[in-house]
Design a protein around this motif. Structure first.
Motif, PDB file in Angstrom:
ATOM      1  N   ASP A   9     122.275  20.794 -17.673  1.00 52.00           N
ATOM      2  CA  ASP A   9     123.424  20.087 -18.224  1.00 52.00           C
ATOM      3  C   ASP A   9     124.598  21.034 -18.408  1.00 52.00           C
ATOM      4  O   ASP A   9     124.412  22.199 -18.775  1.00 52.00           O
ATOM      5  N   LYS A  10     125.774  20.532 -18.188  1.00 49.87           N
ATOM      6  CA  LYS A  10     126.978  21.323 -18.402  1.00 49.87           C
ATOM      7  C   LYS A  10     127.269  21.391 -19.901  1.00 49.87           C
ATOM      8  O   LYS A  10     127.136  20.390 -20.605  1.00 49.87           O
ATOM      9  N   PRO A  11     127.706  22.552 -20.401  1.00 60.87           N
ATOM     10  CA  PRO A  11     128.055  22.657 -21.816  1.00 60.87           C
ATOM     11  C   PRO A  11     129.437  22.064 -22.076  1.00 60.87           C
ATOM     12  O   PRO A  11     130.226  21.861 -21.141  1.00 60.87           O
ATOM     13  N   SER A  12     129.713  21.791 -23.317  1.00 66.79           N
ATOM     14  CA  SER A  12     131.026  21.311 -23.734  1.00 66.79           C
ATOM     15  C   SER A  12     131.778  22.416 -24.470  1.00 66.79           C
ATOM     16  O   SER A  12     131.169  23.282 -25.089  1.00 66.79           O
ATOM     17  N   ILE A  13     133.088  22.344 -24.403  1.00 69.04           N
ATOM     18  CA  ILE A  13     133.949  23.241 -25.178  1.00 69.04           C
ATOM     19  C   ILE A  13     134.265  22.549 -26.493  1.00 69.04           C
ATOM     20  O   ILE A  13     134.553  21.354 -26.516  1.00 69.04           O
ATOM     21  N   THR A  14     134.235  23.304 -27.580  1.00 68.01           N
ATOM     22  CA  THR A  14     134.615  22.786 -28.884  1.00 68.01           C
ATOM     23  C   THR A  14     135.673  23.704 -29.479  1.00 68.01           C
ATOM     24  O   THR A  14     135.475  24.924 -29.529  1.00 68.01           O
ATOM     25  N   ILE A  15     136.781  23.124 -29.895  1.00 67.06           N
ATOM     26  CA  ILE A  15     137.810  23.881 -30.606  1.00 67.06           C
ATOM     27  C   ILE A  15     137.866  23.325 -32.026  1.00 67.06           C
ATOM     28  O   ILE A  15     138.203  22.160 -32.229  1.00 67.06           O
ATOM     29  N   THR A  16     137.518  24.156 -32.995  1.00 64.03           N
ATOM     30  CA  THR A  16     137.594  23.785 -34.402  1.00 64.03           C
ATOM     31  C   THR A  16     138.863  24.414 -34.963  1.00 64.03           C
ATOM     32  O   THR A  16     139.072  25.621 -34.826  1.00 64.03           O
ATOM     33  N   PHE A  33     144.786  34.834 -33.187  1.00 63.51           N
ATOM     34  CA  PHE A  33     144.487  33.701 -32.322  1.00 63.51           C
ATOM     35  C   PHE A  33     144.095  34.215 -30.934  1.00 63.51           C
ATOM     36  O   PHE A  33     144.543  35.282 -30.518  1.00 63.51           O
ATOM     37  N   PRO A  34     143.305  33.445 -30.205  1.00 66.51           N
ATOM     38  CA  PRO A  34     142.905  33.879 -28.865  1.00 66.51           C
ATOM     39  C   PRO A  34     144.008  33.658 -27.838  1.00 66.51           C
ATOM     40  O   PRO A  34     144.866  32.785 -28.001  1.00 66.51           O
ATOM     41  N   GLU A  35     143.962  34.453 -26.801  1.00 66.62           N
ATOM     42  CA  GLU A  35     144.806  34.235 -25.636  1.00 66.62           C
ATOM     43  C   GLU A  35     144.028  33.339 -24.675  1.00 66.62           C
ATOM     44  O   GLU A  35     142.800  33.447 -24.576  1.00 66.62           O
ATOM     45  N   VAL A  36     144.712  32.470 -23.966  1.00 64.79           N
ATOM     46  CA  VAL A  36     144.042  31.560 -23.042  1.00 64.79           C
ATOM     47  C   VAL A  36     143.249  32.330 -21.994  1.00 64.79           C
ATOM     48  O   VAL A  36     142.100  31.985 -21.697  1.00 64.79           O
ATOM     49  N   ASP A  37     143.828  33.389 -21.447  1.00 66.31           N
ATOM     50  CA  ASP A  37     143.150  34.162 -20.402  1.00 66.31           C
ATOM     51  C   ASP A  37     141.814  34.712 -20.882  1.00 66.31           C
ATOM     52  O   ASP A  37     140.834  34.710 -20.138  1.00 66.31           O
ATOM     53  N   GLU A  38     141.764  35.199 -22.128  1.00 64.79           N
ATOM     54  CA  GLU A  38     140.503  35.755 -22.619  1.00 64.79           C
ATOM     55  C   GLU A  38     139.472  34.655 -22.846  1.00 64.79           C
ATOM     56  O   GLU A  38     138.278  34.877 -22.659  1.00 64.79           O
ATOM     57  N   LEU A  39     139.920  33.464 -23.229  1.00 64.28           N
ATOM     58  CA  LEU A  39     138.993  32.343 -23.394  1.00 64.28           C
ATOM     59  C   LEU A  39     138.411  31.908 -22.055  1.00 64.28           C
ATOM     60  O   LEU A  39     137.208  31.663 -21.935  1.00 64.28           O
ATOM     61  N   VAL A  40     139.252  31.806 -21.046  1.00 61.17           N
ATOM     62  CA  VAL A  40     138.800  31.408 -19.710  1.00 61.17           C
ATOM     63  C   VAL A  40     137.809  32.451 -19.168  1.00 61.17           C
ATOM     64  O   VAL A  40     136.750  32.087 -18.650  1.00 61.17           O
ATOM     65  N   LYS A  41     138.142  33.716 -19.314  1.00 61.58           N
ATOM     66  CA  LYS A  41     137.257  34.788 -18.846  1.00 61.58           C
ATOM     67  C   LYS A  41     135.903  34.724 -19.565  1.00 61.58           C
ATOM     68  O   LYS A  41     134.850  34.834 -18.927  1.00 61.58           O
ATOM     69  N   ALA A  42     135.919  34.542 -20.885  1.00 58.52           N
ATOM     70  CA  ALA A  42     134.682  34.472 -21.660  1.00 58.52           C
ATOM     71  C   ALA A  42     133.863  33.233 -21.260  1.00 58.52           C
ATOM     72  O   ALA A  42     132.631  33.306 -21.171  1.00 58.52           O
ATOM     73  N   PRO A  94     138.474  18.808 -36.480  1.00 58.79           N
ATOM     74  CA  PRO A  94     139.321  19.190 -37.594  1.00 58.79           C
ATOM     75  C   PRO A  94     138.534  19.973 -38.642  1.00 58.79           C
ATOM     76  O   PRO A  94     137.373  19.661 -38.925  1.00 58.79           O
ATOM     77  N   GLY A  95     139.161  20.990 -39.191  1.00 58.89           N
ATOM     78  CA  GLY A  95     138.533  21.803 -40.225  1.00 58.89           C
ATOM     79  C   GLY A  95     139.556  22.220 -41.270  1.00 58.89           C
ATOM     80  O   GLY A  95     140.691  21.726 -41.284  1.00 58.89           O
ATOM     81  N   THR A  96     139.141  23.118 -42.135  1.00 58.47           N
ATOM     82  CA  THR A  96     140.003  23.646 -43.200  1.00 58.47           C
ATOM     83  C   THR A  96     139.760  25.143 -43.332  1.00 58.47           C
ATOM     84  O   THR A  96     138.934  25.711 -42.623  1.00 58.47           O
ATOM     85  N   GLY A  97     140.453  25.755 -44.264  1.00 58.75           N
ATOM     86  CA  GLY A  97     140.194  27.161 -44.585  1.00 58.75           C
ATOM     87  C   GLY A  97     140.679  28.152 -43.555  1.00 58.75           C
ATOM     88  O   GLY A  97     140.165  29.259 -43.472  1.00 58.75           O
ATOM     89  N   GLY A  98     141.652  27.764 -42.743  1.00 60.54           N
ATOM     90  CA  GLY A  98     142.206  28.696 -41.761  1.00 60.54           C
ATOM     91  C   GLY A  98     141.366  28.865 -40.512  1.00 60.54           C
ATOM     92  O   GLY A  98     141.598  29.774 -39.727  1.00 60.54           O
ATOM     93  N   VAL A  99     140.399  27.971 -40.310  1.00 62.32           N
ATOM     94  CA  VAL A  99     139.494  28.103 -39.171  1.00 62.32           C
ATOM     95  C   VAL A  99     140.207  27.859 -37.842  1.00 62.32           C
ATOM     96  O   VAL A  99     141.067  26.998 -37.727  1.00 62.32           O
ATOM     97  N   TYR A 100     139.866  28.687 -36.868  1.00 60.77           N
ATOM     98  CA  TYR A 100     140.239  28.453 -35.474  1.00 60.77           C
ATOM     99  C   TYR A 100     139.146  29.110 -34.650  1.00 60.77           C
ATOM    100  O   TYR A 100     139.044  30.338 -34.573  1.00 60.77           O
ATOM    101  N   GLU A 101     138.288  28.286 -34.081  1.00 63.98           N
ATOM    102  CA  GLU A 101     137.126  28.782 -33.371  1.00 63.98           C
ATOM    103  C   GLU A 101     136.955  28.007 -32.073  1.00 63.98           C
ATOM    104  O   GLU A 101     137.094  26.786 -32.059  1.00 63.98           O
ATOM    105  N   VAL A 102     136.654  28.734 -31.017  1.00 65.18           N
ATOM    106  CA  VAL A 102     136.437  28.118 -29.715  1.00 65.18           C
ATOM    107  C   VAL A 102     135.007  28.447 -29.283  1.00 65.18           C
ATOM    108  O   VAL A 102     134.611  29.621 -29.275  1.00 65.18           O
ATOM    109  N   SER A 113     136.496  33.606 -32.515  1.00 66.82           N
ATOM    110  CA  SER A 113     136.618  33.194 -33.907  1.00 66.82           C
ATOM    111  C   SER A 113     137.795  33.938 -34.536  1.00 66.82           C
ATOM    112  O   SER A 113     137.804  35.173 -34.569  1.00 66.82           O
ATOM    113  N   LYS A 114     138.778  33.189 -35.011  1.00 66.55           N
ATOM    114  CA  LYS A 114     139.923  33.796 -35.684  1.00 66.55           C
ATOM    115  C   LYS A 114     139.468  34.552 -36.924  1.00 66.55           C
ATOM    116  O   LYS A 114     140.020  35.601 -37.255  1.00 66.55           O
ATOM    117  N   ALA A 115     138.439  34.057 -37.605  1.00 65.02           N
ATOM    118  CA  ALA A 115     137.927  34.720 -38.801  1.00 65.02           C
ATOM    119  C   ALA A 115     137.401  36.123 -38.471  1.00 65.02           C
ATOM    120  O   ALA A 115     137.575  37.056 -39.253  1.00 65.02           O
TER     121      ALA A 115
END
Length: 81
Positions: free
Chosen positions: A2-9, A66-75, A42-50, A59-61
């Motif tokens: 199965d293909k995985p899904s991307i989640t952005i919190t 914040f992440p750069e798009v290029d680094e997310l695509v590479k990862a 949707p989240g709270t507490g300053g979360v930004y996680e891909v 993880s921004k924490a």
């Protein structure tokens, strides 16, 4: 396999939604055929996680920024093999 899904919190009170929407679009351009979908959570507490499936790509924490798009695509491609 199965293909995985991307989640952005993202933090709602911090107004991170515009960034999450933009990065979602930028991630789907190169990854659309490799993933099952993309979910914004949707989240709270300053979360930004891909994540890709159960693997956190960024993880921004942890990184303190914040992440750069290029680094997310590479990862993501590294995880997909």
């Amino acid at each position: 396999m199965d293909k995985p899904s991307i989640t952005i919190t993202y933090c709602v009170p911090c107004d991170y939604l515009p960034r999450a929407l933009w990065q979602a679009a930028e991630l789907l351009r190169p990854l659309a055929e490799s993933v099952a979908g993309l979910t914004l959570v949707p989240g709270t507490g300053g979360v930004y996680e891909v994540a890709l499936g159960d693997t956190v790509l960024f993880s921004k924490a942890e990184q303190g920024r914040f992440p750069e798009v290029d680094e997310l695509v590479k990862a993501a491609f590294a995880q997909l093999g």
